[in-house]
Design a protein around this motif. Structure first.
Motif, PDB file in Angstrom:
ATOM      1  N   VAL A 235     -32.432 -22.540  42.772  1.00  0.00           N
ATOM      2  CA  VAL A 235     -33.762 -22.896  43.269  1.00  0.00           C
ATOM      3  C   VAL A 235     -33.634 -24.095  44.199  1.00  0.00           C
ATOM      4  N   HIS A 237     -34.588 -27.435  46.356  1.00  0.00           N
ATOM      5  CA  HIS A 237     -35.301 -28.652  46.009  1.00  0.00           C
ATOM      6  C   HIS A 237     -36.638 -28.706  46.738  1.00  0.00           C
ATOM      7  N   TYR A 238     -37.533 -29.497  46.171  1.00  0.00           N
ATOM      8  CA  TYR A 238     -38.890 -29.563  46.715  1.00  0.00           C
ATOM      9  C   TYR A 238     -38.903 -30.347  48.024  1.00  0.00           C
ATOM     10  N   GLN A 261     -41.548 -18.385  39.890  1.00  0.00           N
ATOM     11  CA  GLN A 261     -40.361 -18.948  39.257  1.00  0.00           C
ATOM     12  C   GLN A 261     -39.953 -20.261  39.937  1.00  0.00           C
ATOM     13  N   THR A 262     -40.039 -20.307  41.267  1.00  0.00           N
ATOM     14  CA  THR A 262     -39.724 -21.548  41.989  1.00  0.00           C
ATOM     15  C   THR A 262     -40.712 -22.653  41.631  1.00  0.00           C
ATOM     16  N   LEU A 264     -42.474 -22.934  38.864  1.00  0.00           N
ATOM     17  CA  LEU A 264     -42.219 -23.364  37.492  1.00  0.00           C
ATOM     18  C   LEU A 264     -41.025 -24.305  37.422  1.00  0.00           C
ATOM     19  N   THR A 265     -39.967 -24.011  38.166  1.00  0.00           N
ATOM     20  CA  THR A 265     -38.777 -24.873  38.171  1.00  0.00           C
ATOM     21  C   THR A 265     -39.097 -26.255  38.737  1.00  0.00           C
ATOM     22  N   TRP A 266     -39.887 -26.292  39.803  1.00  0.00           N
ATOM     23  CA  TRP A 266     -40.265 -27.583  40.397  1.00  0.00           C
ATOM     24  C   TRP A 266     -41.066 -28.425  39.414  1.00  0.00           C
ATOM     25  N   GLU A 268     -41.071 -28.233  36.109  1.00  0.00           N
ATOM     26  CA  GLU A 268     -40.220 -28.671  34.997  1.00  0.00           C
ATOM     27  C   GLU A 268     -39.246 -29.763  35.429  1.00  0.00           C
ATOM     28  N   ARG A 269     -38.847 -29.773  36.699  1.00  0.00           N
ATOM     29  CA  ARG A 269     -37.957 -30.822  37.192  1.00  0.00           C
ATOM     30  C   ARG A 269     -38.668 -32.172  37.358  1.00  0.00           C
TER      31      ARG A 269
END
Length: 590
Positions: A235, A237-238, A261-262, A264-266, A268-269
């Motif tokens: 994934v 980075h933002y 999914q992207t 959600l990952t951002w 959670e990070r």
């Protein structure tokens, strides 16, 4: 002497050599080879020599050397020999010594268990005058020798380069060795070759095993990596650019899963902060916009499923009608008017066809009835659940109102008692005081009497309202009992009805049977206040009706939760499930 013994042994070998005797006479080449190995002139059946170029002085054919097991290219061990044939070994000539084979009739020499990775042999029975050079001369024919450790006691240890060379060396066990042409005892000996255990061999074998284990692990790892599914792409980075791309993907139905999914990952990070909160809120809002779409898709799929079920039911009904028509044709053909005109074989075929068609029709009919029964059960369960929920809410509301009225009635009763006490005290004081008292006291007495009358009237109204609420509560309980009767009748109808063609009288009969069973079980458990097991209850019911099933009774009692309840009694191994009657507990509370 020793030479005479050798001559006698070889003469005997010529007489009993199974190899030469078992060879077919039609193969002259094989026969000549066997005779040449024995050092004899090959002769035919009539006694003429088969090969003219045989040289009796040399004891061999021209150009063909004698075969010995020590020759290169013959393998580790000699070819397999049948067990009933004695093993015949050859004389081995070396530069400094000669090796004579053992008696073939003697058992093979004993050997110890072979150590793992053995490359070293023990050689015993060496001549006293034997040197290391002679040992090398004898055993170098077996393979490359790495080291020799000779002892003063007529034995030595020989370490070869490979493991298969040890098997060649074991072949020499039992041979008698003679140095030169001397017959001195110190120049002769009987060799005994056996496996030897050496630390170097064990170390090399363990190293080899570890290397093989590493290769095996590497091979398995490579195989697992080959079969492992590919890892998902990482994934990104933002960033503002990536955020705009994900926001566009969230609006597209086909790319929604990847974008979510992207997102959600951002989250959670921990990429959400005060600066990027608005961007994340807009992306979450875009994800929320898909909820209605998913609900509509689910409703559309459910609608398609219902339509498919309806189509299947209609098609099954059409098939069933056609089967009925076919069976009707068979039945009409089986009547006397047409049956007499058919032959015996034709009648048999018609009977078989009719039986098969009836079986298939019954199967389809049962399937269709099962579908309809499931739909009716689903509808009845939904209605029963709705009615029970509404009744329970109404019952709870009425119970709360009745409790409030009861508390109000008690408080008014207590106030009335207080007013009565005050009136009695005033009457007592009035009897003591003269009758020419102040007219204010008479006025107070009248006011108190009026208040008392008002309180009595209010108490009567409250009592009437309380009685009305009790009547409504009793009516609600009667309705609840009727619902339980409906549940009982539906359960027993589902257990005993075999098709949808059950008549009205049969249904009334089953309803009455279920209600009677509930009454009998209630009476039985009321007599047993500490409860009874389901086996005990069914044993009592079996006296009245043997067709009652234990599972049906337990299912019936489980559905009537306000009438029966199940409790665990006992401790440890004596733990037991018991049913109790709880139909009167609600009446005691109110």
């Amino acid at each position: 002497n020793e030479w005479d013994f050798d001559r006698w042994r070889w003469v005997r070998t010529l007489n009993v050599d199974s190899t030469a005797m078992t060879l077919p006479m039609s193969d002259p080449t094989a026969w000549a080879t066997a005779m040449n190995n024995l050092g004899m002139a090959p002769l035919g059946i009539a006694g003429q020599p088969i090969l003219p170029d045989f040289d009796p002085a040399l004891g061999m054919m021209t150009g063909i050397p004698p075969i010995t097991p020590m020759m290169p290219g013959l393998g580790i061990v000699p070819p397999p020999i049948p067990p009933d044939m004695p093993v015949v070994k050859e004389i081995i000539h070396c530069k400094s010594c000669t090796l004579f084979p053992p008696n073939p009739n003697l058992p093979p020499p004993a050997t110890r268990e072979r150590p793992p990775g053995c490359k070293t042999v023990f050689v015993g029975g060496l001549p006293e005058n034997g040197t290391e050079q002679i040992i090398v001369e004898v055993f170098e024919q077996c393979g490359e020798i790495i080291a020799i450790r000779k002892s003063k006691k007529n034995f030595c240890h020989i370490r070869f380069a490979e493991e298969y060379m040890v098997d060649k060396a074991l072949y020499l066990s039992g041979y008698r060795i003679r140095l030169g042409s001397s017959t001195d005892k110190k120049d002769t000996g009987r060799l005994h070759v056996d496996f030897a255990q050496a630390r170097d061999d064990l170390y090399e074998w363990e190293c080899k095993q570890r290397m093989l284990a590493r290769e095996e692990r590497h091979r398995r790892r490579m195989e697992e990596e080959r079969l492992r599914p590919p890892s998902p792409p990482p994934v990104v980075h933002y960033s503002d650019h990536e955020c705009s791309i994900v926001a566009e993907k969230l609006k597209d139905d086909s790319k929604f899963s990847e974008a979510v999914q992207t997102l959600l990952t951002w989250i959670e990070r921990g990429e959400v902060n005060r600066r990027s909160a608005n961007n994340f809120y807009s992306m979450i809002q875009s994800a929320n916009s898909h909820v209605r779409r998913l609900v509509n898709e689910k409703a559309a799929h459910e609608k398609d499923m219902e339509e498919a079920k309806e189509k299947f039911k209609q098609a099954l009904s059409g098939i069933l009608i056609q089967f009925e028509q076919i069976v009707a044709v068979y039945h009409s053909a089986s009547k006397q008017k047409a049956w007499d005109h058919f032959t015996k074989a034709q009648r048999k075929n018609i009977s078989v066809w009719c039986k098969q068609a009836e079986e298939i029709r019954n199967i389809h009919n049962d399937e269709l009835m099962g579908i309809r029964r499931e739909e009716e059960m689903e509808m009845s369960d939904d209605e029963i659940e709705e009615t029970t929920e509404t009744k329970e809410t109404e019952e709870s509301a009425l119970v709360s109102q009745a409790e409030a009225l009861k508390e109000e009635n008690d408080s008014l009763r207590w106030q009335l008692d207080a007013y009565r006490n005050e009136v009695e005290l005033l009457k007592q004081e009035q009897g003591k005081v003269h009758r020419e008292d102040d007219p204010n006291k008479e006025q107070q007495l009248k006011l108190l009497q009026q208040a008392l009358q008002g309180m009595q009237q209010h108490l009567l109204k409250v009592q009437e309202e309380y009685k009305k609420k009790e009547a409504e509560l009793e009516k609600l309980k009667d309705d609840k009992l009727q619902v339980e009767k409906i549940i009982v009748s539906s359960i027993f109808l589902s257990c005993y009805s075999l098709s949808c063609g059950t008549s009205r009288n049969t249904r009334l009969k089953y309803n009455l049977h279920a209600l009677v069973s509930v009454g009998i079980i209630s009476t039985f458990l009321h007599v047993h206040p500490f409860g009874a097991s389901i086996e005990y209850i069914c044993s009592y019911l079996h006296r009245l009706d043997n067709k009652i099933c234990t599972s049906d009774v337990e299912c019936l009692m489980g559905r009537l939760q306000h009438t029966f309840k199940q409790e665990m009694t006992g401790v440890g191994a004596s733990l037991e499930k018991r049913w109790k009657f709880c139909g009167f507990e609600g009446l005691k509370l109110t």
